[in-house]
Design an enzyme around this catalytic site. Structure first.
Site, mmCIF file in Angstrom:
data_model
loop_
_atom_site.group_PDB
_atom_site.id
_atom_site.type_symbol
_atom_site.label_atom_id
_atom_site.label_comp_id
_atom_site.label_asym_id
_atom_site.label_seq_id
_atom_site.Cartn_x
_atom_site.Cartn_y
_atom_site.Cartn_z
ATOM 1 N N PHE A 14 0.061 -8.693 -6.743
ATOM 2 C CA PHE A 14 -1.113 -7.856 -6.485
ATOM 3 C C PHE A 14 -1.361 -7.807 -4.977
ATOM 4 O O PHE A 14 -1.520 -8.849 -4.329
ATOM 5 C CB PHE A 14 -2.343 -8.429 -7.203
ATOM 6 C CG PHE A 14 -3.596 -7.642 -6.950
ATOM 7 C CD1 PHE A 14 -3.819 -6.446 -7.613
ATOM 8 C CD2 PHE A 14 -4.541 -8.084 -6.040
ATOM 9 C CE1 PHE A 14 -4.966 -5.703 -7.376
ATOM 10 C CE2 PHE A 14 -5.701 -7.351 -5.793
ATOM 11 C CZ PHE A 14 -5.911 -6.155 -6.467
ATOM 12 N N GLY A 15 -1.396 -6.612 -4.424
ATOM 13 C CA GLY A 15 -1.681 -6.434 -2.993
ATOM 14 C C GLY A 15 -3.034 -5.775 -2.815
ATOM 15 O O GLY A 15 -3.398 -4.858 -3.556
ATOM 16 N N TYR A 16 -3.785 -6.249 -1.831
ATOM 17 C CA TYR A 16 -5.126 -5.693 -1.592
ATOM 18 C C TYR A 16 -5.351 -5.381 -0.109
ATOM 19 O O TYR A 16 -6.410 -4.883 0.271
ATOM 20 C CB TYR A 16 -6.201 -6.686 -2.086
ATOM 21 C CG TYR A 16 -6.100 -8.029 -1.398
ATOM 22 C CD1 TYR A 16 -5.197 -8.987 -1.853
ATOM 23 C CD2 TYR A 16 -6.847 -8.307 -0.262
ATOM 24 C CE1 TYR A 16 -5.058 -10.207 -1.194
ATOM 25 C CE2 TYR A 16 -6.720 -9.522 0.402
ATOM 26 C CZ TYR A 16 -5.823 -10.461 -0.074
ATOM 27 O OH TYR A 16 -5.675 -11.664 0.598
ATOM 28 N N GLY A 17 -4.366 -5.709 0.739
ATOM 29 C CA GLY A 17 -4.490 -5.449 2.182
ATOM 30 C C GLY A 17 -3.317 -4.596 2.619
ATOM 31 O O GLY A 17 -3.085 -3.508 2.068
ATOM 32 N N SER A 18 -2.532 -5.119 3.559
ATOM 33 C CA SER A 18 -1.389 -4.324 4.033
ATOM 34 C C SER A 18 -0.388 -4.086 2.909
ATOM 35 O O SER A 18 0.362 -3.105 2.944
ATOM 36 C CB SER A 18 -0.708 -5.018 5.210
ATOM 37 O OG SER A 18 -0.195 -6.264 4.821
ATOM 38 N N GLU A 93 3.276 -13.600 5.149
ATOM 39 C CA GLU A 93 1.876 -14.013 4.987
ATOM 40 C C GLU A 93 1.631 -15.429 5.530
ATOM 41 O O GLU A 93 0.646 -16.067 5.182
ATOM 42 C CB GLU A 93 1.474 -13.947 3.502
ATOM 43 C CG GLU A 93 1.705 -12.588 2.838
ATOM 44 C CD GLU A 93 0.820 -11.469 3.389
ATOM 45 O OE1 GLU A 93 -0.277 -11.757 3.873
ATOM 46 O OE2 GLU A 93 1.249 -10.300 3.357
#
Ligand code: SIN
Length: 184
Positions: A14-18, A93
């Site tokens: 799950f990605g929520y930024g870049s 990250e």
């Protein structure tokens, strides 16, 4: 050849930024998705992507927020790419993010799935924490790092969330402040 009995399963991230707008990882599927109990905040300092140690940028992390839903993008990574993708993301990250297991939800009716997300907690050395939005905007406007301008990070995230009809008052309020001051 896979070991007998060893079941290799695809991995959902799950990605929520870049990761929403620049996943840069091989994946078989991308879907709008959300996770429960978290809110996105520009509370993480970036000294390796969108800033430098002397002038950190601000990027997003997740904070616990009981009833909240955080929208983002979920990526399905093939089982045989799993280890390579995790190595790549751990490296990308490394400025303070840790892996966390989460349940990933999709649009109404679709079954949820287990997956993982990268979260930067207040325990990491680059954590900046809350600040007034205009202070965050000033910092974002000045910061630039090896991956580019901090401003680009905010604007592209806001654009991508809008494209998927996802609401996020914190992100959109910061975007509005930055646009109101003029985009060079
Ligand atoms: C993410 O996108 O899911 C993690 C935070 C970032 O790299 O911006």
């Amino acid at each position: 050849m896979a070991e007998r009995g060893a079941v290799k399963r695809p991995l959902w991230i799950f990605g929520y930024g870049s990761l929403v707008w620049r996943p840069d990882i091989p994946h078989d599927e991308r879907r709008p998705a959300w996770i429960r109990g978290f809110a996105r905040r520009f509370w993480q300092g970036s000294t390796d992507h969108r800033g430098v140690p002397e002038a950190p940028g601000r990027v997003v992390t997740l904070v616990r927020a009981e009833a909240a839903r955080c929208w983002g993008a979920a990526y399905r990574v093939a089982a045989d790419e799993r280890d390579a993708v995790l190595d790549r993301l751990d490296h990308r990250e490394q400025g303070g993010y840790e892996r966390l297991d989460v349940s990933i939800h999709f649009e109404a009716g679709a079954p949820q799935t287990d997956g993982l997300v990268y979260v930067a907690t207040e325990r990491n050395r680059n954590y900046l924490g809350p600040a007034p939005l205009d202070t965050i905007a000033r910092q974002v406007r000045k910061a630039r790092g090896p991956s580019g301008a901090n401003l680009e990070y905010v604007l592209r995230l806001a654009d991508s969330l809008r494209e998927m009809d996802a609401s996020d008052p914190h992100v959109f309020a910061l975007e509005a402040l930055l646009r109101q001051e003029g985009i060079e």
